[in-house]
Design a protein around this motif. Structure first.
Motif, short mmCIF file in Angstrom:
data_model
loop_
_atom_site.label_atom_id
_atom_site.label_comp_id
_atom_site.label_asym_id
_atom_site.label_seq_id
_atom_site.Cartn_x
_atom_site.Cartn_y
_atom_site.Cartn_z
N ALA A 114 10.16 7.01 0.26
CA ALA A 114 10.18 8.47 0.13
C ALA A 114 9.77 8.90 -1.27
N LEU A 115 9.34 10.14 -1.34
CA LEU A 115 9.11 10.81 -2.61
C LEU A 115 9.94 12.08 -2.57
N MET A 116 10.88 12.17 -3.50
CA MET A 116 11.80 13.30 -3.55
C MET A 116 11.46 14.20 -4.73
N ASP A 157 10.77 11.72 -7.74
CA ASP A 157 11.40 10.39 -7.73
C ASP A 157 10.95 9.60 -6.51
N THR A 158 10.57 8.35 -6.73
CA THR A 158 10.27 7.46 -5.62
C THR A 158 11.56 6.81 -5.15
N ILE A 159 11.67 6.65 -3.84
CA ILE A 159 12.81 5.97 -3.24
C ILE A 159 12.22 4.87 -2.35
N PHE A 160 12.45 3.62 -2.72
CA PHE A 160 11.92 2.49 -1.97
C PHE A 160 13.07 1.63 -1.49
N ASP A 161 13.28 1.56 -0.19
CA ASP A 161 14.31 0.72 0.42
C ASP A 161 13.60 -0.33 1.27
N GLU A 162 13.25 -1.45 0.65
CA GLU A 162 12.51 -2.49 1.35
C GLU A 162 13.34 -3.18 2.41
N LYS A 176 15.43 29.09 -9.14
CA LYS A 176 15.98 28.56 -7.89
C LYS A 176 15.92 27.03 -7.91
N ARG A 177 16.91 26.44 -7.27
CA ARG A 177 16.98 24.98 -7.17
C ARG A 177 15.93 24.48 -6.17
N VAL A 178 15.24 23.43 -6.56
CA VAL A 178 14.24 22.78 -5.71
C VAL A 178 14.74 21.37 -5.44
N ARG A 179 14.78 20.95 -4.17
CA ARG A 179 15.18 19.60 -3.84
C ARG A 179 14.71 19.30 -2.43
N GLY A 180 14.40 18.04 -2.19
CA GLY A 180 14.03 17.61 -0.85
C GLY A 180 12.88 16.63 -0.85
N ASN A 181 12.53 16.22 0.35
CA ASN A 181 11.44 15.25 0.55
C ASN A 181 10.08 15.90 0.37
N LEU A 182 9.18 15.15 -0.21
CA LEU A 182 7.75 15.48 -0.17
C LEU A 182 7.03 14.51 0.76
N ILE A 183 7.52 13.27 0.79
CA ILE A 183 6.96 12.23 1.65
C ILE A 183 8.13 11.39 2.18
N ILE A 206 0.83 -1.21 0.00
CA ILE A 206 0.00 0.00 0.00
C ILE A 206 0.86 1.25 0.00
N VAL A 207 1.88 1.30 0.86
CA VAL A 207 2.75 2.47 0.94
C VAL A 207 3.38 2.74 -0.42
N LYS A 208 3.90 1.71 -1.07
CA LYS A 208 4.52 1.89 -2.39
C LYS A 208 3.51 2.38 -3.41
N GLU A 209 2.29 1.85 -3.38
CA GLU A 209 1.26 2.28 -4.33
C GLU A 209 0.89 3.75 -4.12
N VAL A 210 0.71 4.15 -2.87
CA VAL A 210 0.32 5.54 -2.60
C VAL A 210 1.44 6.50 -2.98
N VAL A 211 2.67 6.19 -2.62
CA VAL A 211 3.80 7.06 -2.99
C VAL A 211 3.94 7.12 -4.51
N THR A 212 3.77 6.01 -5.18
CA THR A 212 3.85 5.98 -6.65
C THR A 212 2.76 6.85 -7.27
N GLN A 213 1.55 6.80 -6.72
CA GLN A 213 0.46 7.65 -7.24
C GLN A 213 0.86 9.13 -7.16
#
Length: 107
Positions: A42-44, A31-36, A52-59, A10-17
């Motif tokens: 994470a969603l970066m 970008d999705t980051i999945f470390d099973e 301006k440069r944008v970078r960081g976590n969204l989730i 579920i977590v992977k599906e929601v982050v992917t959406q």
């Protein structure tokens, strides 16, 4: 399927959406980051917006035991209700960014 694998899916599906959404402005990649192996998800965001440069976590989520710990939720509407709607039990979600005294999910 056991509870942990069910929650992981579920977590992977929601982050992917959320990774399929496009920001309304700027040239930003999601970008999705999945470390099973460590159950970190994470969603970066990276790119440029208005010079301006944008970078960081969204989730940023962690699975620990049979709990989903939301470490960071930068989504405007929040992801908690999406996780619940997909089948994660409300009592198994911990909002790490809220103090333990206030950690109640408002449906």
């Amino acid at each position: 399927m056991d509870k942990l694998n069910f929650y992981r899916q579920i977590v992977k599906e929601v982050v992917t959406q959320y990774s399929k959404l496009r920001p309304s402005h700027g040239n930003i990649r999601l970008d999705t980051i999945f470390d099973e192996s460590q159950d970190r998800y994470a969603l970066m965001q990276t790119g440029w917006d208005r010079g301006k440069r944008v970078r960081g976590n969204l989730i940023y989520l962690i699975l620990s035991g049979e709990k989903v710990i939301i470490e960071y939720d930068g989504i405007e509407s929040g992801i908690t209700q999406d996780l619940i709607a997909q089948g994660i039990a409300e009592e198994d979600i911990i909002l790490a960014f809220v103090s333990p005294q206030e950690n109640k999910i408002i449906a």
